[in-house]
Design an enzyme around this catalytic site. Structure first.
Site, PDB file in Angstrom:
ATOM      1  N   CYS A 111     -49.285  80.068 -27.660  1.00 54.62           N
ATOM      2  CA  CYS A 111     -50.065  79.871 -27.311  1.00 54.62           C
ATOM      3  C   CYS A 111     -50.852  79.087 -28.334  1.00 54.62           C
ATOM      4  O   CYS A 111     -50.671  79.007 -29.347  1.00 54.62           O
ATOM      5  CB  CYS A 111     -51.785  81.256 -27.002  1.00 54.62           C
ATOM      6  N   HIS A 154     -51.761  82.218 -17.917  1.00 50.37           N
ATOM      7  CA  HIS A 154     -51.770  82.174 -19.085  1.00 50.37           C
ATOM      8  C   HIS A 154     -53.276  81.682 -18.644  1.00 50.37           C
ATOM      9  O   HIS A 154     -54.597  81.897 -19.633  1.00 50.37           O
ATOM     10  CB  HIS A 154     -51.352  81.921 -19.990  1.00 50.37           C
ATOM     11  N   GLU A 155     -53.943  80.111 -18.831  1.00 48.65           N
ATOM     12  CA  GLU A 155     -54.615  79.061 -19.248  1.00 48.65           C
ATOM     13  C   GLU A 155     -55.657  79.970 -17.937  1.00 48.65           C
ATOM     14  O   GLU A 155     -57.464  79.831 -18.683  1.00 48.65           O
ATOM     15  CB  GLU A 155     -54.890  78.227 -18.362  1.00 48.65           C
ATOM     16  N   HIS A 158     -57.513  82.226 -19.771  1.00 46.39           N
ATOM     17  CA  HIS A 158     -58.068  81.059 -21.615  1.00 46.39           C
ATOM     18  C   HIS A 158     -60.260  81.563 -20.583  1.00 46.39           C
ATOM     19  O   HIS A 158     -60.422  81.107 -21.358  1.00 46.39           O
ATOM     20  CB  HIS A 158     -57.518  80.311 -21.675  1.00 46.39           C
TER      21      HIS A 158
END
Ligand code: NI
Length: 183
Positions: A111, A154-155, A158
């Site tokens: 990341c 993953h995003e 976020h």
């Protein structure tokens, strides 16, 4: 080609923990510019000539919150062939469905906000379908798999203030490894 100047927040910054908000359309010119800058940055970070010259850490995804902006937008730049890239600009994503099967990235996830080596595996769905809006606000659906599916998850994390390191078991970083497929 000049690398755009992006101020990417480090994991210690509490802003990364905010929940990002739904985006309304039309996008501001500032946000459109930001999207283009992220695409350029991520692309250059994956090309040796540029990541060497500008000392960039290669990355394929970045969410707006990593620039301190709590909006539901992320960008993924996937290298589909040698120095050939596919861009995804994803706004207001919602997961519709996902596979039962779990995978993890064998060499570990990375990341651009986590500037240290992290050991351990992050369980991710091998495939999923999401709805989202494009830069013009058009509603779309996409089915993603393997590395791109991991990058999307993953995003999307976020956008909920979650970092991949949160998902690694502290006591046993390789917990349940045998129940998932390595990619
Ligand atoms: Ni990240």
């Amino acid at each position: 080609m000049e690398v755009p100047h992006l101020k990417i927040l480090d994991e210690k910054n509490k802003t990364l923990r905010l929940t990002s908000k739904e985006v309304t359309f039309p996008l501001s010119n500032e946000d459109k510019k930001r999207i283009q800058d992220i695409i350029t940055y991520l692309t250059m970070s994956q090309i040796e000539e540029y990541y060497t010259k500008y000392n960039l850490r290669p990355g394929m995804g970045l969410a707006f919150i990593q620039l301190g902006i709590p909006k539901n937008i992320f960008v993924i730049v996937e290298e589909v062939d040698e120095e050939k890239f596919q861009n995804y600009v994803i706004i207001n994503p919602k997961m519709i469905s996902h596979s039962e099967e779990l995978v993890y990235i064998g060499e570990g996830e990375g990341c651009l906000s986590v500037n240290r080596e992290v050991e351990g595996i992050v369980p991710r769905y091998a495939r999923m379908r999401i709805s989202y809006q494009d830069e013009n606000g058009e509603k779309k659906e996409i089915r993603v798999r393997e590395e791109v599916s991991v990058a999307f998850q993953h995003e999307m994390d976020h956008l909920n203030g979650i970092l991949f390191v949160d998902k690694i078991d502290k006591k046993n970083p390789f917990k349940d490894q045998d129940k998932m497929r390595e990619i």
